[in-house]
Design a protein around this motif. Structure first.
Motif, PDB file in Angstrom:
ATOM      1  N   LEU A 151       0.811  -1.218   0.000  1.00 41.57           N
ATOM      2  CA  LEU A 151       0.000   0.000   0.000  1.00 41.57           C
ATOM      3  C   LEU A 151       0.847   1.272   0.000  1.00 41.57           C
ATOM      4  CD1 LEU A 151      -2.751  -1.285   2.426  1.00 41.57           C
ATOM      5  CD2 LEU A 151      -3.077  -0.692   0.016  1.00 41.57           C
ATOM      6  N   GLY A 152       2.178   1.124   0.013  1.00 39.91           N
ATOM      7  CA  GLY A 152       3.044   2.280  -0.157  1.00 39.91           C
ATOM      8  C   GLY A 152       3.773   2.784   1.068  1.00 39.91           C
ATOM      9  N   ALA A 153       3.725   2.062   2.169  1.00 42.15           N
ATOM     10  CA  ALA A 153       4.432   2.522   3.371  1.00 42.15           C
ATOM     11  C   ALA A 153       5.935   2.493   3.138  1.00 42.15           C
ATOM     12  CB  ALA A 153       4.082   1.640   4.569  1.00 42.15           C
ATOM     13  N   PRO A 154       6.643   3.567   3.531  1.00 37.28           N
ATOM     14  CA  PRO A 154       8.088   3.612   3.340  1.00 37.28           C
ATOM     15  C   PRO A 154       8.856   2.754   4.352  1.00 37.28           C
ATOM     16  CG  PRO A 154       7.355   5.613   4.412  1.00 37.28           C
ATOM     17  CD  PRO A 154       6.117   4.819   4.067  1.00 37.28           C
ATOM     18  N   GLY A 155       8.204   2.347   5.424  1.00 33.61           N
ATOM     19  CA  GLY A 155       8.827   1.547   6.469  1.00 33.61           C
ATOM     20  C   GLY A 155       7.863   1.403   7.625  1.00 33.61           C
ATOM     21  N   TYR A 156       8.288   0.725   8.666  1.00 36.59           N
ATOM     22  CA  TYR A 156       7.421   0.492   9.818  1.00 36.59           C
ATOM     23  C   TYR A 156       8.264   0.083  11.020  1.00 36.59           C
ATOM     24  CZ  TYR A 156       8.243  -4.218   8.109  1.00 36.59           C
ATOM     25  OH  TYR A 156       8.857  -5.352   7.659  1.00 36.59           O
TER      26      TYR A 156
ATOM     27  N   SER B  44      -4.437   6.704   4.723  1.00 37.76           N
ATOM     28  CA  SER B  44      -5.845   6.447   4.400  1.00 37.76           C
ATOM     29  C   SER B  44      -6.012   5.109   3.703  1.00 37.76           C
ATOM     30  CB  SER B  44      -6.405   7.560   3.510  1.00 37.76           C
ATOM     31  OG  SER B  44      -6.484   8.763   4.230  1.00 37.76           O
ATOM     32  N   LYS B  45      -5.116   4.797   2.767  1.00 39.44           N
ATOM     33  CA  LYS B  45      -5.174   3.507   2.071  1.00 39.44           C
ATOM     34  C   LYS B  45      -5.031   2.351   3.063  1.00 39.44           C
ATOM     35  CE  LYS B  45      -3.163   4.943  -2.357  1.00 39.44           C
ATOM     36  NZ  LYS B  45      -2.015   4.761  -3.260  1.00 39.44           N
ATOM     37  N   ILE B  46      -4.081   2.482   3.972  1.00 36.76           N
ATOM     38  CA  ILE B  46      -3.856   1.431   4.961  1.00 36.76           C
ATOM     39  C   ILE B  46      -5.080   1.259   5.849  1.00 36.76           C
ATOM     40  CG2 ILE B  46      -2.508   0.775   6.999  1.00 36.76           C
ATOM     41  CD1 ILE B  46      -0.063   2.106   5.590  1.00 36.76           C
TER      42      ILE B  46
END
Length: 101
Positions: free
Chosen positions: A28-33, A69-71
């Protein structure tokens, strides 16, 4: 201080979902976590991590508002009905913005 706003989305859920959620979040486009263990009590009872099947994790993602929002929409559609999960977001000021480009 310059304006380097981003969105922090936090997900607290069952540890058994970790691998699946990480795949979803990345797609979904997260750069990291960041992931940490979590314990607590909610409407689905006490989650004390006394055994692995009863443990929770906390996943935090700093990203754009669009990705957040996508997440959150994906989690609501795919997981909320069948899993213990809470998701919340907050606007944050990132002190090292180049890490999130």
């Amino acid at each position: 201080m310059t304006d380097n706003n981003a969105t922090l989305i936090t997900i607290i859920t069952e540890a058994a979902l970790e691998t699946t959620l990480i795949k979803d979040i990345e797609e979904l486009g997260a750069p990291g976590y960041s992931i940490s263990n979590a314990r607590g009590k909610g409407n689905r009872g006490l989650r004390d991590a006394a055994w692995e099947a009863n443990s929770n994790i906390r996943i935090e993602v700093i990203c754009s508002d669009i990705v957040a929002s996508k997440i959150s929409e994906h989690l609501e559609q795919k997981y909320y009905q069948n899993y213990a999960m809470v998701c919340f977001s907050a606007e944050v000021n990132v002190l090292r913005p180049k890490k999130f480009n």
